[in-house]
Design a protein around this motif. Structure first.
Motif, PDB file in Angstrom:
ATOM      1  N   ALA A   1      -1.176  19.076   1.710  1.00  0.00           N
ATOM      2  CA  ALA A   1       0.050  19.853   1.893  1.00  0.00           C
ATOM      3  C   ALA A   1       0.504  19.585   3.320  1.00  0.00           C
ATOM      4  O   ALA A   1      -0.289  19.683   4.257  1.00  0.00           O
ATOM      5  CB  ALA A   1      -0.191  21.336   1.675  1.00  0.00           C
ATOM      6  N   ARG A   2       1.762  19.234   3.468  1.00  0.00           N
ATOM      7  CA  ARG A   2       2.334  18.932   4.787  1.00  0.00           C
ATOM      8  C   ARG A   2       3.509  19.868   5.029  1.00  0.00           C
ATOM      9  O   ARG A   2       4.415  19.962   4.194  1.00  0.00           O
ATOM     10  CB  ARG A   2       2.819  17.490   4.848  1.00  0.00           C
ATOM     11  N   ILE A   3       3.523  20.549   6.161  1.00  0.00           N
ATOM     12  CA  ILE A   3       4.642  21.402   6.524  1.00  0.00           C
ATOM     13  C   ILE A   3       5.781  20.511   6.997  1.00  0.00           C
ATOM     14  O   ILE A   3       5.598  19.659   7.869  1.00  0.00           O
ATOM     15  CB  ILE A   3       4.254  22.404   7.621  1.00  0.00           C
ATOM     16  N   MET A   4       6.946  20.720   6.401  1.00  0.00           N
ATOM     17  CA  MET A   4       8.115  19.896   6.716  1.00  0.00           C
ATOM     18  C   MET A   4       9.349  20.775   6.857  1.00  0.00           C
ATOM     19  O   MET A   4       9.413  21.858   6.276  1.00  0.00           O
ATOM     20  CB  MET A   4       8.366  18.891   5.580  1.00  0.00           C
ATOM     21  N   ASP A   5      10.311  20.282   7.610  1.00  0.00           N
ATOM     22  CA  ASP A   5      11.613  20.946   7.680  1.00  0.00           C
ATOM     23  C   ASP A   5      12.328  20.775   6.347  1.00  0.00           C
ATOM     24  O   ASP A   5      12.150  19.760   5.665  1.00  0.00           O
ATOM     25  CB  ASP A   5      12.472  20.353   8.794  1.00  0.00           C
ATOM     26  N   THR A   6      13.138  21.736   5.991  1.00  0.00           N
ATOM     27  CA  THR A   6      13.941  21.624   4.770  1.00  0.00           C
ATOM     28  C   THR A   6      15.362  21.218   5.131  1.00  0.00           C
ATOM     29  O   THR A   6      15.710  21.066   6.300  1.00  0.00           O
ATOM     30  CB  THR A   6      13.974  22.961   3.999  1.00  0.00           C
ATOM     31  N   LYS A   7      16.174  21.081   4.125  1.00  0.00           N
ATOM     32  CA  LYS A   7      17.595  20.774   4.336  1.00  0.00           C
ATOM     33  C   LYS A   7      18.269  21.971   5.006  1.00  0.00           C
ATOM     34  O   LYS A   7      17.879  23.120   4.799  1.00  0.00           O
ATOM     35  CB  LYS A   7      18.287  20.492   3.001  1.00  0.00           C
ATOM     36  N   ILE A   8      19.294  21.718   5.771  1.00  0.00           N
ATOM     37  CA  ILE A   8      19.952  22.785   6.521  1.00  0.00           C
ATOM     38  C   ILE A   8      20.670  23.785   5.619  1.00  0.00           C
ATOM     39  O   ILE A   8      20.962  24.891   6.042  1.00  0.00           O
ATOM     40  CB  ILE A   8      20.934  22.218   7.575  1.00  0.00           C
ATOM     41  N   TYR A   9      20.917  23.421   4.385  1.00  0.00           N
ATOM     42  CA  TYR A   9      21.684  24.284   3.490  1.00  0.00           C
ATOM     43  C   TYR A   9      20.814  25.190   2.602  1.00  0.00           C
ATOM     44  O   TYR A   9      21.330  25.882   1.752  1.00  0.00           O
ATOM     45  CB  TYR A   9      22.626  23.453   2.612  1.00  0.00           C
ATOM     46  N   VAL A  10      19.488  25.191   2.791  1.00  0.00           N
ATOM     47  CA  VAL A  10      18.644  26.086   2.000  1.00  0.00           C
ATOM     48  C   VAL A  10      18.206  27.282   2.835  1.00  0.00           C
ATOM     49  O   VAL A  10      18.259  27.256   4.066  1.00  0.00           O
ATOM     50  CB  VAL A  10      17.418  25.356   1.398  1.00  0.00           C
ATOM     51  N   LYS A  11      17.768  28.340   2.177  1.00  0.00           N
ATOM     52  CA  LYS A  11      17.439  29.598   2.854  1.00  0.00           C
ATOM     53  C   LYS A  11      16.198  29.505   3.737  1.00  0.00           C
ATOM     54  O   LYS A  11      16.114  30.167   4.760  1.00  0.00           O
ATOM     55  CB  LYS A  11      17.239  30.705   1.824  1.00  0.00           C
ATOM     56  N   HIS A  12      15.218  28.743   3.328  1.00  0.00           N
ATOM     57  CA  HIS A  12      13.982  28.663   4.103  1.00  0.00           C
ATOM     58  C   HIS A  12      14.022  27.444   5.032  1.00  0.00           C
ATOM     59  O   HIS A  12      14.553  26.397   4.673  1.00  0.00           O
ATOM     60  CB  HIS A  12      12.767  28.601   3.172  1.00  0.00           C
ATOM     61  N   ALA A  13      13.475  27.609   6.228  1.00  0.00           N
ATOM     62  CA  ALA A  13      13.529  26.537   7.227  1.00  0.00           C
ATOM     63  C   ALA A  13      12.439  25.490   7.026  1.00  0.00           C
ATOM     64  O   ALA A  13      12.593  24.340   7.408  1.00  0.00           O
ATOM     65  CB  ALA A  13      13.406  27.131   8.626  1.00  0.00           C
ATOM     66  N   LYS A  14      11.331  25.893   6.442  1.00  0.00           N
ATOM     67  CA  LYS A  14      10.182  24.995   6.262  1.00  0.00           C
ATOM     68  C   LYS A  14       9.736  25.009   4.810  1.00  0.00           C
ATOM     69  O   LYS A  14       9.947  25.978   4.082  1.00  0.00           O
ATOM     70  CB  LYS A  14       9.004  25.447   7.137  1.00  0.00           C
ATOM     71  N   LYS A  15       9.098  23.919   4.406  1.00  0.00           N
ATOM     72  CA  LYS A  15       8.502  23.840   3.085  1.00  0.00           C
ATOM     73  C   LYS A  15       7.148  23.167   3.219  1.00  0.00           C
ATOM     74  O   LYS A  15       6.832  22.540   4.241  1.00  0.00           O
ATOM     75  CB  LYS A  15       9.384  23.048   2.124  1.00  0.00           C
ATOM     76  N   SER A  16       6.367  23.301   2.202  1.00  0.00           N
ATOM     77  CA  SER A  16       5.101  22.611   2.125  1.00  0.00           C
ATOM     78  C   SER A  16       5.242  21.532   1.055  1.00  0.00           C
ATOM     79  O   SER A  16       5.581  21.831  -0.090  1.00  0.00           O
ATOM     80  CB  SER A  16       3.986  23.599   1.765  1.00  0.00           C
ATOM     81  N   TYR A  17       5.034  20.299   1.450  1.00  0.00           N
ATOM     82  CA  TYR A  17       5.175  19.174   0.536  1.00  0.00           C
ATOM     83  C   TYR A  17       3.782  18.710   0.129  1.00  0.00           C
ATOM     84  O   TYR A  17       2.927  18.446   0.980  1.00  0.00           O
ATOM     85  CB  TYR A  17       5.946  18.032   1.205  1.00  0.00           C
ATOM     86  N   LEU A  18       3.547  18.606  -1.174  1.00  0.00           N
ATOM     87  CA  LEU A  18       2.249  18.177  -1.682  1.00  0.00           C
ATOM     88  C   LEU A  18       2.271  16.687  -1.989  1.00  0.00           C
ATOM     89  O   LEU A  18       3.257  16.161  -2.511  1.00  0.00           O
ATOM     90  CB  LEU A  18       1.884  18.939  -2.961  1.00  0.00           C
ATOM     91  N   GLY A  19       1.182  16.017  -1.681  1.00  0.00           N
ATOM     92  CA  GLY A  19       1.074  14.596  -1.959  1.00  0.00           C
ATOM     93  C   GLY A  19      -0.364  14.134  -1.943  1.00  0.00           C
ATOM     94  O   GLY A  19      -1.288  14.934  -1.776  1.00  0.00           O
ATOM     95  N   PHE A  20      -0.546  12.826  -2.107  1.00  0.00           N
ATOM     96  CA  PHE A  20      -1.864  12.191  -2.099  1.00  0.00           C
ATOM     97  C   PHE A  20      -2.776  12.817  -3.153  1.00  0.00           C
ATOM     98  O   PHE A  20      -3.971  12.963  -2.954  1.00  0.00           O
ATOM     99  CB  PHE A  20      -2.475  12.271  -0.695  1.00  0.00           C
ATOM    100  N   MET A  21      -2.175  13.190  -4.285  1.00  0.00           N
ATOM    101  CA  MET A  21      -2.918  13.813  -5.367  1.00  0.00           C
ATOM    102  C   MET A  21      -3.610  12.709  -6.169  1.00  0.00           C
ATOM    103  O   MET A  21      -2.951  11.889  -6.812  1.00  0.00           O
ATOM    104  CB  MET A  21      -1.979  14.621  -6.266  1.00  0.00           C
ATOM    105  N   TYR A  22      -4.927  12.680  -6.100  1.00  0.00           N
ATOM    106  CA  TYR A  22      -5.691  11.662  -6.802  1.00  0.00           C
ATOM    107  C   TYR A  22      -6.991  12.268  -7.302  1.00  0.00           C
ATOM    108  O   TYR A  22      -7.671  12.985  -6.568  1.00  0.00           O
ATOM    109  CB  TYR A  22      -5.995  10.474  -5.881  1.00  0.00           C
ATOM    110  N   VAL A  23      -7.325  11.966  -8.547  1.00  0.00           N
ATOM    111  CA  VAL A  23      -8.599  12.368  -9.152  1.00  0.00           C
ATOM    112  C   VAL A  23      -9.209  11.116  -9.759  1.00  0.00           C
ATOM    113  O   VAL A  23      -8.526  10.372 -10.471  1.00  0.00           O
ATOM    114  CB  VAL A  23      -8.393  13.444 -10.246  1.00  0.00           C
ATOM    115  N   ILE A  24     -10.493  10.872  -9.487  1.00  0.00           N
ATOM    116  CA  ILE A  24     -11.117   9.679 -10.054  1.00  0.00           C
ATOM    117  C   ILE A  24     -11.112   9.802 -11.582  1.00  0.00           C
ATOM    118  O   ILE A  24     -11.148  10.912 -12.130  1.00  0.00           O
ATOM    119  CB  ILE A  24     -12.534   9.419  -9.485  1.00  0.00           C
ATOM    120  N   PRO A  25     -11.031   8.668 -12.271  1.00  0.00           N
ATOM    121  CA  PRO A  25     -10.822   8.685 -13.720  1.00  0.00           C
ATOM    122  C   PRO A  25     -11.782   9.564 -14.518  1.00  0.00           C
ATOM    123  O   PRO A  25     -11.354  10.287 -15.423  1.00  0.00           O
ATOM    124  CB  PRO A  25     -10.958   7.208 -14.121  1.00  0.00           C
ATOM    125  N   GLU A  26     -13.063   9.557 -14.199  1.00  0.00           N
ATOM    126  CA  GLU A  26     -14.011  10.326 -15.016  1.00  0.00           C
ATOM    127  C   GLU A  26     -13.877  11.843 -14.876  1.00  0.00           C
ATOM    128  O   GLU A  26     -14.456  12.592 -15.658  1.00  0.00           O
ATOM    129  CB  GLU A  26     -15.456   9.885 -14.770  1.00  0.00           C
TER     130      GLU A  26
END
Length: 136
Positions: A70-95
């Motif tokens: 989860a990475r804290i990031m600025d949001t677009k200037i036109y939304v109500k909240h100033a920051k968002k949490s962006y999720l990424g690097f989601m990986y699970v080994i196949p088994e």
């Protein structure tokens, strides 16, 4: 389900996390013809130490079986909240896929986001990536 643990990533996890990153890139390459040949998506080493990022790993008997951030990031200037949490690097080994690992990881990342005062969480998924859509 097998006993698992979720913890913050550390520098000794770097080789495994770099391999996970390349697995993600290889999987996503068919969805995006613009990806260059020799790439990295993330600066994983910097993410491990950044106060703006929670890079988590899931372990089973000390073996890393999944990752996500989860990475804290600025949001677009036109939304109500100033920051968002962006999720990424989601990986699970196949088994371990299909066992709810992603759900547990996302819950932990959402909890971390709330401790940072962030209550808006986002992620992106290629529309053709049916496995990821099902997982989220």
């Amino acid at each position: 389900m097998t006993k698992i643990n979720i913890r913050k990533a550390n520098s000794t996890d770097l080789p495994v996390l770099l391999a996970f990153e390349q697995e993600i890139i290889a999987y996503e390459r068919p969805f995006d013809s613009t990806l260059d040949d020799d790439i990295n998506y993330y600066d994983i080493e910097a993410m491990i130490t950044s106060p703006e990022v929670a890079l988590l790993v899931v372990t089973n008997h000390e073996k890393i079986i999944a990752s996500g951030y989860a990475r804290i990031m600025d949001t677009k200037i036109y939304v109500k909240h100033a920051k968002k949490s962006y999720l990424g690097f989601m990986y699970v080994i196949p088994e371990f896929r299909g066992k709810g690992i992603n759900g547990l990881l996302i819950e932990e990342l959402k909890k971390w986001s709330l401790t940072q005062g962030i209550d808006e969480v986002y992620l992106d998924v290629y529309s053709q990536n049916e496995g990821a859509i099902k997982a989220y």
